[in-house]
Design an enzyme around this catalytic site. Structure first.
Site, PDB file in Angstrom:
ATOM      1  N   LYS A  37     -42.878  53.014  22.512  1.00 57.64           N
ATOM      2  CA  LYS A  37     -41.857  54.099  21.720  1.00 57.64           C
ATOM      3  C   LYS A  37     -40.050  54.081  21.849  1.00 57.64           C
ATOM      4  O   LYS A  37     -39.654  53.467  20.801  1.00 57.64           O
ATOM      5  CB  LYS A  37     -41.952  54.724  20.946  1.00 57.64           C
ATOM      6  CG  LYS A  37     -41.690  55.258  19.913  1.00 57.64           C
ATOM      7  CD  LYS A  37     -41.988  57.136  19.149  1.00 57.64           C
ATOM      8  CE  LYS A  37     -42.186  57.532  20.035  1.00 57.64           C
ATOM      9  NZ  LYS A  37     -42.334  59.354  19.356  1.00 57.64           N
ATOM     10  N   SER A  38     -39.712  54.781  22.960  1.00 55.15           N
ATOM     11  CA  SER A  38     -38.707  54.831  23.797  1.00 55.15           C
ATOM     12  C   SER A  38     -37.718  53.651  23.805  1.00 55.15           C
ATOM     13  O   SER A  38     -36.357  53.433  23.832  1.00 55.15           O
ATOM     14  CB  SER A  38     -38.657  55.929  24.433  1.00 55.15           C
ATOM     15  OG  SER A  38     -39.359  55.813  25.730  1.00 55.15           O
ATOM     16  N   ARG A  44     -34.162  52.621  21.736  1.00 57.99           N
ATOM     17  CA  ARG A  44     -33.040  52.357  23.104  1.00 57.99           C
ATOM     18  C   ARG A  44     -32.935  51.113  22.347  1.00 57.99           C
ATOM     19  O   ARG A  44     -31.347  50.605  22.558  1.00 57.99           O
ATOM     20  CB  ARG A  44     -33.424  52.746  24.365  1.00 57.99           C
ATOM     21  CG  ARG A  44     -32.446  52.647  25.369  1.00 57.99           C
ATOM     22  CD  ARG A  44     -33.264  52.882  26.796  1.00 57.99           C
ATOM     23  NE  ARG A  44     -33.064  54.489  26.742  1.00 57.99           N
ATOM     24  CZ  ARG A  44     -34.846  55.026  26.634  1.00 57.99           C
ATOM     25  NH1 ARG A  44     -35.497  54.149  26.536  1.00 57.99           N
ATOM     26  NH2 ARG A  44     -35.278  56.147  26.899  1.00 57.99           N
ATOM     27  N   GLY A  61     -37.310  62.898  18.409  1.00 56.89           N
ATOM     28  CA  GLY A  61     -36.402  63.022  19.121  1.00 56.89           C
ATOM     29  C   GLY A  61     -35.627  62.110  19.543  1.00 56.89           C
ATOM     30  O   GLY A  61     -34.352  62.385  20.111  1.00 56.89           O
ATOM     31  N   ARG A 120     -37.140  71.763  16.752  1.00 54.31           N
ATOM     32  CA  ARG A 120     -36.918  71.329  17.524  1.00 54.31           C
ATOM     33  C   ARG A 120     -36.138  71.696  17.924  1.00 54.31           C
ATOM     34  O   ARG A 120     -35.096  72.009  17.717  1.00 54.31           O
ATOM     35  CB  ARG A 120     -38.043  69.821  18.190  1.00 54.31           C
ATOM     36  CG  ARG A 120     -39.054  70.143  17.766  1.00 54.31           C
ATOM     37  CD  ARG A 120     -39.203  68.501  18.314  1.00 54.31           C
ATOM     38  NE  ARG A 120     -39.105  67.412  18.697  1.00 54.31           N
ATOM     39  CZ  ARG A 120     -39.800  66.266  19.304  1.00 54.31           C
ATOM     40  NH1 ARG A 120     -39.854  66.190  18.307  1.00 54.31           N
ATOM     41  NH2 ARG A 120     -40.048  66.165  20.527  1.00 54.31           N
ATOM     42  N   ASP A 148     -45.798  63.974  27.994  1.00 52.63           N
ATOM     43  CA  ASP A 148     -46.345  62.978  26.958  1.00 52.63           C
ATOM     44  C   ASP A 148     -47.682  63.495  27.079  1.00 52.63           C
ATOM     45  O   ASP A 148     -48.160  62.916  26.664  1.00 52.63           O
ATOM     46  CB  ASP A 148     -45.354  62.194  26.963  1.00 52.63           C
ATOM     47  CG  ASP A 148     -43.975  62.367  26.050  1.00 52.63           C
ATOM     48  OD1 ASP A 148     -44.060  63.317  25.208  1.00 52.63           O
ATOM     49  OD2 ASP A 148     -43.768  61.562  25.780  1.00 52.63           O
ATOM     50  N   ARG A 171     -47.756  72.313  21.910  1.00 55.93           N
ATOM     51  CA  ARG A 171     -48.603  71.900  22.720  1.00 55.93           C
ATOM     52  C   ARG A 171     -49.619  72.365  24.421  1.00 55.93           C
ATOM     53  O   ARG A 171     -50.694  71.989  23.804  1.00 55.93           O
ATOM     54  CB  ARG A 171     -48.631  70.125  23.381  1.00 55.93           C
ATOM     55  CG  ARG A 171     -47.618  69.048  22.260  1.00 55.93           C
ATOM     56  CD  ARG A 171     -47.263  68.136  23.023  1.00 55.93           C
ATOM     57  NE  ARG A 171     -46.906  66.678  21.881  1.00 55.93           N
ATOM     58  CZ  ARG A 171     -46.132  65.661  22.558  1.00 55.93           C
ATOM     59  NH1 ARG A 171     -45.637  65.440  23.228  1.00 55.93           N
ATOM     60  NH2 ARG A 171     -46.087  64.930  21.142  1.00 55.93           N
ATOM     61  N   ARG A 182     -49.581  63.137  19.200  1.00 55.36           N
ATOM     62  CA  ARG A 182     -50.536  63.261  20.505  1.00 55.36           C
ATOM     63  C   ARG A 182     -51.653  64.371  20.528  1.00 55.36           C
ATOM     64  O   ARG A 182     -52.949  64.214  21.634  1.00 55.36           O
ATOM     65  CB  ARG A 182     -49.313  63.592  21.774  1.00 55.36           C
ATOM     66  CG  ARG A 182     -48.235  62.476  22.072  1.00 55.36           C
ATOM     67  CD  ARG A 182     -47.471  62.410  23.627  1.00 55.36           C
ATOM     68  NE  ARG A 182     -46.617  61.316  22.987  1.00 55.36           N
ATOM     69  CZ  ARG A 182     -46.407  59.830  23.349  1.00 55.36           C
ATOM     70  NH1 ARG A 182     -47.655  59.655  23.411  1.00 55.36           N
ATOM     71  NH2 ARG A 182     -45.652  59.734  23.432  1.00 55.36           N
TER      72      ARG A 182
END
Length: 448
Positions: A26-27, A31, A101, A129, A326, A357, A403
């Site tokens: 995902k990140s 990017r 985020g 957040r 994560d 979390r 998650r």
């Protein structure tokens, strides 16, 4: 309006032996899309993760910032016009980041050097957040955030036409802080430096090297010194997104905890800063092997094979938390089902994710009869090899945390405890194929 999913699991999973491939990281997907928008020419991105977070990023670039992006033969083509080339017509441009985020922070870095005003907001979870880790370094560069002293989204970013190169000290161990500074530095004259006190994920640095940005990374006794000379033209690229190791973590845990099972996941991103989860598990006697290592688009990629093991040792971690933050919720599940006392220290940042979390994980374990204690930044779990599942059930109500939802599914599948999970649609933010993958492995899931 998105359909709300209510998921129930009533049956323990049986042993399996499979070879699979899972969606892209995902990140890295976010990017790649953002950096492609700042390059000159048409960039082509393969295996892009089509999750809600990534699609929200694409829609924001297309609809709010004038970037042409098309999908052709399962390849995303991004038509970049160079640095600081976003197009916007209104005095204040609305930017929606959904639950991501990563998108919010990295995009803020790019917007900080665009002269204009941008109203940045997310969904209910994202708007809670802490955003000060974004505002503080970008205000040093010259951007302004309104209302003043507000710590969460929505916020208005006023970019500067005269950004100033700065020396930054990054001591949180946050790859996203480092990444947003580098995004801002691309359009900033002079040399921006980051003294990285705690080493974190280095995808941004590797990506910038691949596209020939003027970036250097020097190893120090403790950490790294990163320097980037800005205002150098960047040109289009071809890029392949490898499978997400954070998503793979749930399937690895499922295999480890299901007797007689074996699983191979192909084309997994094996960047050294992304496989600490695997390194931790190997230390506690997990049977995990990485084979066929090779470079794909500048990143190390391989096949991960895991076999079940009922002789795991308790987990004790206190360092390099940013490299596997994560994966902590699913590590808690593994610890709960491993006899002995597992200890997790310096994990206070878990409170700043899509949910708290630390607290949500404790709620799940306590409902199943697992004793655990949490403090401001630590958790102790008193694990068991076996849990009596009869007449036990878990209700998971947390909103907006993919998650926690996936961790509770794995916990239920390996124990046989009945789990009822509300708002499971949030999993689509990172792993839209999660349910179908679990079913392929033999898991029984009821969806309402």
């Amino acid at each position: 309006m998105e359909k709300k999913l209510y998921v129930t699991i009533n049956k323990k999973i049986e042993k399996f032996n499979k070879k699979i491939k899972i969606p892209g990281d995902k990140s890295c997907s976010i990017r790649a899309i953002l950096l492609a928008s700042q390059c000159v020419g048409v960039s082509k991105i393969k295996n892009l993760l089509e999750s809600e977070d990534v699609l929200n990023c694409i829609n924001t670039l297309k609809k709010s910032l004038g970037v042409k992006i098309i999908k052709k033969s399962n390849i995303y083509q991004v038509y970049g016009n160079g640095l600081s080339s976003f197009k916007f017509k209104k005095k204040i441009t609305k930017i929606y980041v959904g639950n991501s985020g990563t998108c919010a922070r990295l995009l803020s870095g790019l917007l900080s050097t665009h002269p204009g005003k941008f109203y940045l907001y997310g969904d209910q979870s994202m708007n809670k957040r802490d955003f000060t880790r974004v505002t503080e370094p970008l205000e040093k560069v010259g951007a302004f955030f309104y209302p003043r002293n507000k710590k969460t989204l929505p916020l208005t970013i006023e970019g500067t036409s005269m950004p100033l190169a700065q020396k930054h000290i990054e001591n949180r161990g946050s790859a996203q802080i480092k990444g947003l500074i580098l995004m801002s530095a691309l359009s900033t004259p002079g040399t921006t430096t980051i003294e990285e006190k705690k080493i974190s994920r280095n995808h941004t640095e590797l990506f910038l090297k691949k596209i020939n940005a003027n970036i250097k990374v020097k190893k120090l006794k403790k950490g790294n010194l990163i320097s980037l000379n800005g205002q150098k033209n960047l040109y289009s690229f071809d890029y392949t997104i490898s499978s997400d190791p954070s998503s793979a973590a749930f399937l690895i845990a499922l295999t480890l905890l299901t007797p007689g099972s074996r699983l191979t996941i192909d084309d997994v991103l094996c960047n050294d800063t992304r496989i600490f989860f695997l390194k931790i598990l190997k230390k506690v006697n997990a049977n995990i092997k990485i084979k066929n290592l090779r470079k794909v688009s500048g990143e190390l990629v391989g096949s991960v094979t895991v076999s079940s093991n009922n002789k795991l040792k308790p987990i004790v971690v206190s360092k390099d938390i940013g490299k596997f933050i994560d994966e902590l919720p699913i590590l808690f599940v593994i610890a709960a089902l491993t006899k002995g006392v597992s200890r997790f220290k310096n994990i206070g940042d878990l409170k700043q994710k899509e949910s708290n979390r630390l607290l949500e994980s404790k709620k799940i374990l306590v409902q199943a009869g697992i004793k655990c204690k949490i403090t401001k930044d630590s958790m102790i779990i008193y694990g068991k090899n076996k849990i009596e599942s009869q007449n036990k059930s878990i209700l998971v109500k947390t909103k907006g945390d993919h998650r926690i939802c996936m961790s509770s599914i794995i916990f239920s599948l390996v124990t046989g405890i009945c789990s009822k999970i509300k708002n499971f649609e949030t999993v689509n933010t990172s792993f839209p194929g999660f349910i179908s993958t679990i079913k392929r492995l033999g898991g029984k899931i009821v969806i309402k």
